[in-house]
Design a protein around this motif. Structure first.
Motif, PDB file in Angstrom:
ATOM      1  N   TYR A  33      -5.974  20.843 -12.113  1.00 53.11           N
ATOM      2  CA  TYR A  33      -6.665  19.520 -12.262  1.00 53.11           C
ATOM      3  C   TYR A  33      -7.941  19.826 -12.820  1.00 53.11           C
ATOM      4  O   TYR A  33      -8.760  20.756 -12.837  1.00 53.11           O
ATOM      5  CB  TYR A  33      -6.982  18.900 -10.906  1.00 53.11           C
ATOM      6  CG  TYR A  33      -5.641  18.935  -9.959  1.00 53.11           C
ATOM      7  CD1 TYR A  33      -5.510  19.996  -9.230  1.00 53.11           C
ATOM      8  CD2 TYR A  33      -4.978  17.632  -9.913  1.00 53.11           C
ATOM      9  CE1 TYR A  33      -4.603  20.100  -8.327  1.00 53.11           C
ATOM     10  CE2 TYR A  33      -3.820  17.791  -9.103  1.00 53.11           C
ATOM     11  CZ  TYR A  33      -3.460  18.799  -8.133  1.00 53.11           C
ATOM     12  OH  TYR A  33      -2.417  18.893  -7.351  1.00 53.11           O
ATOM     13  N   TYR A  35     -11.539  17.510 -12.371  1.00 53.03           N
ATOM     14  CA  TYR A  35     -12.189  16.167 -11.750  1.00 53.03           C
ATOM     15  C   TYR A  35     -13.512  16.298 -12.320  1.00 53.03           C
ATOM     16  O   TYR A  35     -14.398  17.272 -12.566  1.00 53.03           O
ATOM     17  CB  TYR A  35     -12.201  16.450 -10.365  1.00 53.03           C
ATOM     18  CG  TYR A  35     -11.088  16.147  -9.307  1.00 53.03           C
ATOM     19  CD1 TYR A  35     -10.025  16.842  -9.405  1.00 53.03           C
ATOM     20  CD2 TYR A  35     -11.200  14.951  -8.912  1.00 53.03           C
ATOM     21  CE1 TYR A  35      -8.805  16.394  -8.745  1.00 53.03           C
ATOM     22  CE2 TYR A  35     -10.140  14.281  -7.903  1.00 53.03           C
ATOM     23  CZ  TYR A  35      -8.616  15.146  -7.981  1.00 53.03           C
ATOM     24  OH  TYR A  35      -7.536  14.653  -7.264  1.00 53.03           O
ATOM     25  N   LEU A  43     -15.986  11.828  -6.764  1.00 53.16           N
ATOM     26  CA  LEU A  43     -15.034  13.068  -7.395  1.00 53.16           C
ATOM     27  C   LEU A  43     -13.882  12.077  -7.899  1.00 53.16           C
ATOM     28  O   LEU A  43     -12.920  11.558  -7.250  1.00 53.16           O
ATOM     29  CB  LEU A  43     -14.558  14.011  -6.568  1.00 53.16           C
ATOM     30  CG  LEU A  43     -15.628  15.147  -6.225  1.00 53.16           C
ATOM     31  CD1 LEU A  43     -14.963  15.902  -4.961  1.00 53.16           C
ATOM     32  CD2 LEU A  43     -15.412  16.149  -7.611  1.00 53.16           C
ATOM     33  N   LYS A  44     -13.669  12.005  -9.480  1.00 51.56           N
ATOM     34  CA  LYS A  44     -12.666  11.247  -9.823  1.00 51.56           C
ATOM     35  C   LYS A  44     -11.763  12.099 -10.702  1.00 51.56           C
ATOM     36  O   LYS A  44     -12.050  12.893 -11.635  1.00 51.56           O
ATOM     37  CB  LYS A  44     -13.248  10.268 -10.758  1.00 51.56           C
ATOM     38  CG  LYS A  44     -13.955   9.157 -10.056  1.00 51.56           C
ATOM     39  CD  LYS A  44     -14.455   7.957 -10.879  1.00 51.56           C
ATOM     40  CE  LYS A  44     -15.177   7.015 -10.197  1.00 51.56           C
ATOM     41  NZ  LYS A  44     -15.644   5.901 -10.733  1.00 51.56           N
ATOM     42  N   ILE A  45     -10.471  12.039 -10.554  1.00 53.89           N
ATOM     43  CA  ILE A  45      -9.581  12.711 -11.207  1.00 53.89           C
ATOM     44  C   ILE A  45      -9.471  12.474 -12.589  1.00 53.89           C
ATOM     45  O   ILE A  45      -9.557  11.289 -13.121  1.00 53.89           O
ATOM     46  CB  ILE A  45      -8.131  12.798 -10.903  1.00 53.89           C
ATOM     47  CG1 ILE A  45      -7.138  13.692 -11.356  1.00 53.89           C
ATOM     48  CG2 ILE A  45      -7.665  11.284 -10.810  1.00 53.89           C
ATOM     49  CD1 ILE A  45      -5.683  14.061 -10.714  1.00 53.89           C
ATOM     50  N   GLU A  58      -5.721  10.136 -16.405  1.00 56.29           N
ATOM     51  CA  GLU A  58      -6.513   8.724 -15.813  1.00 56.29           C
ATOM     52  C   GLU A  58      -7.065   8.129 -17.307  1.00 56.29           C
ATOM     53  O   GLU A  58      -6.842   9.045 -18.348  1.00 56.29           O
ATOM     54  CB  GLU A  58      -7.366   9.226 -15.023  1.00 56.29           C
ATOM     55  CG  GLU A  58      -6.831   9.370 -13.567  1.00 56.29           C
ATOM     56  CD  GLU A  58      -6.166   8.264 -13.101  1.00 56.29           C
ATOM     57  OE1 GLU A  58      -6.443   7.439 -12.642  1.00 56.29           O
ATOM     58  OE2 GLU A  58      -4.759   8.411 -13.276  1.00 56.29           O
TER      59      GLU A  58
END
Lengths: 110, 113
Positions: A33, A35, A43-45, A58
């Motif tokens: 991943y 982030y 914390l955003k993917i 995303e």
């Protein structure tokens, strides 16, 4: 021996430049991943890869392009950097629910 | 729109006392929750998890409580130690989709000797 390592740790660059952040995991995990930790500390993917295949993308500008040459590596290339791209970027890997994170790359765009 | 919220940015506790860190979520479909601990200049490390079939999970000094009706979880640390001083993140996902966790903004815990 670091489980998830990302380089560089710090990156300062000018607007408009292109830069890459590299990530490698030696845990044998199938999923990796990226982030982003924004200014509000969430914390955003951004992206998720499973066995080199993109499974989550995303709402991220097209200027961000992940590349996974093999399941142990997930690199992040950013074109035409903008001031708003300044953040800490974390790479992670997992084989199940618990993630193993790298130590982060602090990107500063000036 | 943040689906996981940690409304207390910081918490200060005396060594030996209980630390209680709170987390709220808005998506009723979430059924798996984790807590991570983060030291400065390091990545978050997994601490403890809970699935929605349970309302409590304990691991040594750390206990996570889940209140599904209130969409609220909390992490209790007893007794608190100075080495527990760190930023704590809660995260939530659907149990069939561990590839996508939603994280809160973290609570910075300071345990005073």
């Amino acid at each position: 021996d670091t489980a998830v390592s990302q380089t560089p740790k710090y990156l300062v660059t000018q607007m408009g430049n292109d830069k890459s952040i590299k990530c490698e995991q030696n845990l044998g995990h199938d999923t990796m991943y990226w982030y982003k930790q924004d200014s509000k500390k969430f914390l955003k993917i951004m992206f998720s890869y499973n066995n080199k295949e993109l499974i989550i993308n995303e709402t991220v500008p097209n200027r961000f392009s992940p590349k996974s040459p093999d399941k142990a590596h997930l690199n992040l290339h950013i074109n035409s950097l903008e001031l708003g791209d300044s953040a800490v970027y974390f790479c992670a890997s997992s084989q199940g629910p618990g993630y193993t994170f790298g130590s982060g790359t602090r990107l500063t765009v000036v | 729109d943040q689906q996981v919220k940690q409304n207390s940015p910081s918490l200060s506790v005396q060594e030996g006392r209980i630390s209680i860190l709170n987390c709220d979520y808005t998506n009723s479909m979430f059924d798996y929750f984790l807590w991570y601990k983060k030291y400065p200049a390091e990545g978050p490390t997994f601490l403890i998890s809970i699935s929605s079939i349970k309302d409590k999970n304990e691991d040594g000094r750390f206990t996570v409580f889940l209140n599904k009706s209130a969409k609220h979880l909390s992490l209790h640390i007893v007794p608190s130690q100075p080495g527990d001083s760190a930023v704590y993140f809660c995260a939530a996902s659907r149990i069939y989709n561990f590839n996508k966790f939603y994280f809160g903004s973290g609570t910075k815990l300071n345990v005073k000797p």
